[in-house]
Design an enzyme around this catalytic site. Structure first.
Site, short mmCIF file in Angstrom:
data_model
loop_
_atom_site.label_atom_id
_atom_site.label_comp_id
_atom_site.label_asym_id
_atom_site.label_seq_id
_atom_site.Cartn_x
_atom_site.Cartn_y
_atom_site.Cartn_z
N GLU A 73 0.89 -1.33 0.10
CA GLU A 73 0.00 -0.08 0.10
C GLU A 73 0.81 1.17 0.01
O GLU A 73 1.62 1.54 1.09
CB GLU A 73 -0.87 -0.05 1.31
CG GLU A 73 -1.82 -1.02 1.39
CD GLU A 73 -3.07 -0.94 0.30
OE1 GLU A 73 -3.02 -0.02 -0.50
OE2 GLU A 73 -3.88 -1.95 0.19
N CYS A 79 -2.55 8.61 2.61
CA CYS A 79 -2.19 8.47 1.28
C CYS A 79 -3.48 8.73 0.21
O CYS A 79 -3.59 8.58 -0.66
CB CYS A 79 -2.01 6.93 1.09
SG CYS A 79 -3.18 6.00 1.90
#
Ligand code: NDP
Length: 500
Positions: A259, A293
């Site tokens: 990720e 993010c």
């Protein structure tokens, strides 16, 4: 308890959690964790060296091949549920600790962390449902598949959301029957060790989850990635680190999920409900002090409403209460560490140098109530083009870049003109446009008339440079399971190839 934690000046975690016991580091040591709100050390924390990692991996292997590996799924589920309930009971304390260690505002940390308990329960409910399938062929064979745990998992997590990143890895790993060595980021180790205490209370067999803080490069992280006893790396962090991990892990053919970062487009069409879009766009630009993010850091605004949106961003930036993160009234705390503060300030300079219009913010906040903490103003740049570095590179600070556009096609093209592909949002009241645009966006998660809706049940992960694989959702289990195909003859006859 929460009140007590807040008033404690400093905390100490002298041991690592390995094999179900709290043990002193053998060849690691102690690190100081800095409280970003003050810039001062607030926790002294044990970290692991190579021998500690060897012990943790061995403990995880023993649990995998022993009690955890042999335990029926419904019994694993029962322990996971007990853990989820204990986690819920401790959520308030965990939020305070995470706020002190990472600087995220308490109100935001509490909302996030109290949700993890639902996630852990949801994963528990999947622990006895890892069914394979039968594959029809002909009556000479019976073919079936079984899903088996991939093995020992190294969960390597970043500093922005340590408990969330841990939950997204521990949930599916434990549901799949894997065992775990968790290595949090060196800047924010505290809550992962506290998590170890809850694991201990929940009654997992020793070694199912081990927590070893440590350094990444040339430290516990890199050693875990190289370790022949580790089968899979579940990593959240920067793309450059992921590439280093791939190189190191290639020697032992590990499995990987990554990720990574994002530079998400948040598109506001002129036909949108602009007030709702503004609620989402301003929040997703500044939440977590920009250290997410999934941030909508590129705000693409259709020209007829561009000035209105820009003015609203200017006004709303003034309403953000930046302050001590433990203060219930605070909306936005400091950046999580000093280098991140310096990085954000340097990008603000870059934006000015590139000719973007500084609409709001742009300064560090220090002195007075801010002291030496790593505070920065919520910042807005207008007149940004997608060629500018502030539109192309992940800043990880509370910096919104407003990019005007004219046509739908242009919005799609700007949205996709990025190396990243993690998330995207769009606001429109035209249902045809909602479908057309969302289908063309190259991102792992697209939100329509909402933003940053992320739950344990919704697959999350990136296209392109934003990562490999998915966390959350049933899909996440795939990364923690291998498939064994069994082909069984119903006749037991096998022709002699060399008879004639
Ligand atoms: P890093 O990549 O620097 O570090 C992440 C973790 O990897 C840390 O635990 C770190 O340890 C460790 N590490 C560093 N180098 C190595 C190595 N060579 N081998 C093994 N482990 C290593 O990321 P940050 O902590 O800076 O986190 C911020 C990044 O995370 C942002 O870029 C953000 O985009 C991304 N992120 C992505 C999310 C997503 O879901 N896609 C969610 C949250 C963040 P140490 O701390 O000691 O360096």
């Amino acid at each position: 308890m929460t009140v007590a934690l807040r008033s404690i000046e400093r905390v100490r975690y002298e041991n690592l959690f390995i094999g179900g016991a709290w043990v002193a580091p053998e060849d690691g040591g102690m690190i100081e964790s800095i409280e970003p709100a003050t810039g001062q050390p607030w926790a002294t924390v044990a970290y692991g060296g190579r021998r500690d990692i060897d012990k943790a991996v061995a403990a995880a292997r023993t649990a995998l091949e022993g009690p955890w590996g042999r335990m029926p799924g419904h019994e694993r589920a029962a322990i996971m549920r007990r853990f989820a309930d204990l986690y819920r009971d401790r959520a308030g304390d965990l939020a305070v600790l995470e706020t002190r260690d990472s600087g995220r505002a308490l109100r935001e940390a509490r909302a996030d962390i109290s949700g993890h308990t639902h996630g852990y329960h949801w994963w528990a409910s999947l622990a006895d449902k890892g069914a394979g399938r039968t594959i029809p062929f002909d009556d000479s064979v019976h073919i079936f598949t079984s899903r088996v745990p991939v093995g020992v998992v190294a969960a390597i997590t970043p500093w922005n959301v340590p408990l969330m990143a841990a939950a997204w890895k521990l949930g599916p790993a434990l549901a799949a029957g894997c065992t775990v060595v968790l290595k949090p980021a060196e800047q924010t180790p505290v809550t992962s060790l506290e998590l170890g205490r809850i694991i201990e209370q929940a009654g997992f067999p020793p070694g199912v989850v081990n927590v070893v803080p440590g350094f990444g490069k040339d430290g516990a992280g890199e050693y875990l990635v190289a370790h022949p006893g580790v089968d899979k790396i579940a990593f959240t962090g920067e793309g450059s680190t992921a590439k280093a991990i791939l190189r190191t892990g290639a020697e032992t053919m590990k499995r990987f999920t990554f990720e990574l970062g994002g530079k998400s487009p948040h598109i506001i069409f002129a036909d949108a409900d602009i007030e709702q879009a503004l609620n989402a766009a301003t929040n997703s630009a500044w939440t977590l002090c920009g250290q997410s993010c999934a941030l909508g850091s590129r705000v693409l605004v259709q020209r007829p409403v561009y000035n209105r949106v820009l003015e609203a961003f200017r006004e709303r930036a003034k309403q953000v209460r930046v302050g001590q993160p433990l203060d219930e009234a605070t909306h936005m705390g400091p950046q999580a560490h000093e280098e991140q503060l310096a990085k954000t300030l340097s990008y603000i300079d870059i934006g000015k140098g590139e000719g973007a219009e500084l609409v709001a913010g742009g300064e560090r906040l220090s002195g007075g109530a801010y002291g030496n903490g790593y505070f920065v103003q919520p910042t807005v740049f207008g007149g940004v083009t997608n060629a500018m570095r502030i539109a192309r590179e992940e800043i990880f600070g509370p910096v919104a870049a407003l990019i005007p556009f004219d046509e739908e096609e242009e919005a799609v093209s700007i949205a996709n003109d990025t190396t990243y592909g993690l998330t995207a949002g769009l606001w429109t009241q035209d249902i045809g446009r909602a479908h057309r645009v969302s289908a063309k966006i190259k991102a792992g998660m697209v939100w329509v008339n909402t933003y940053r809706f992320i739950r344990w049940s919704t697959p999350y992960g990136g296209f392109k440079a934003s990562g490999w694989g998915r966390e959350n959702g049933i899909e996440a289990l795939d990364a923690y399971l291998d498939t064994r195909t069994t082909v069984m003859s119903t006749t037991g006859r096998f022709p002699d190839a060399y008879a004639n």
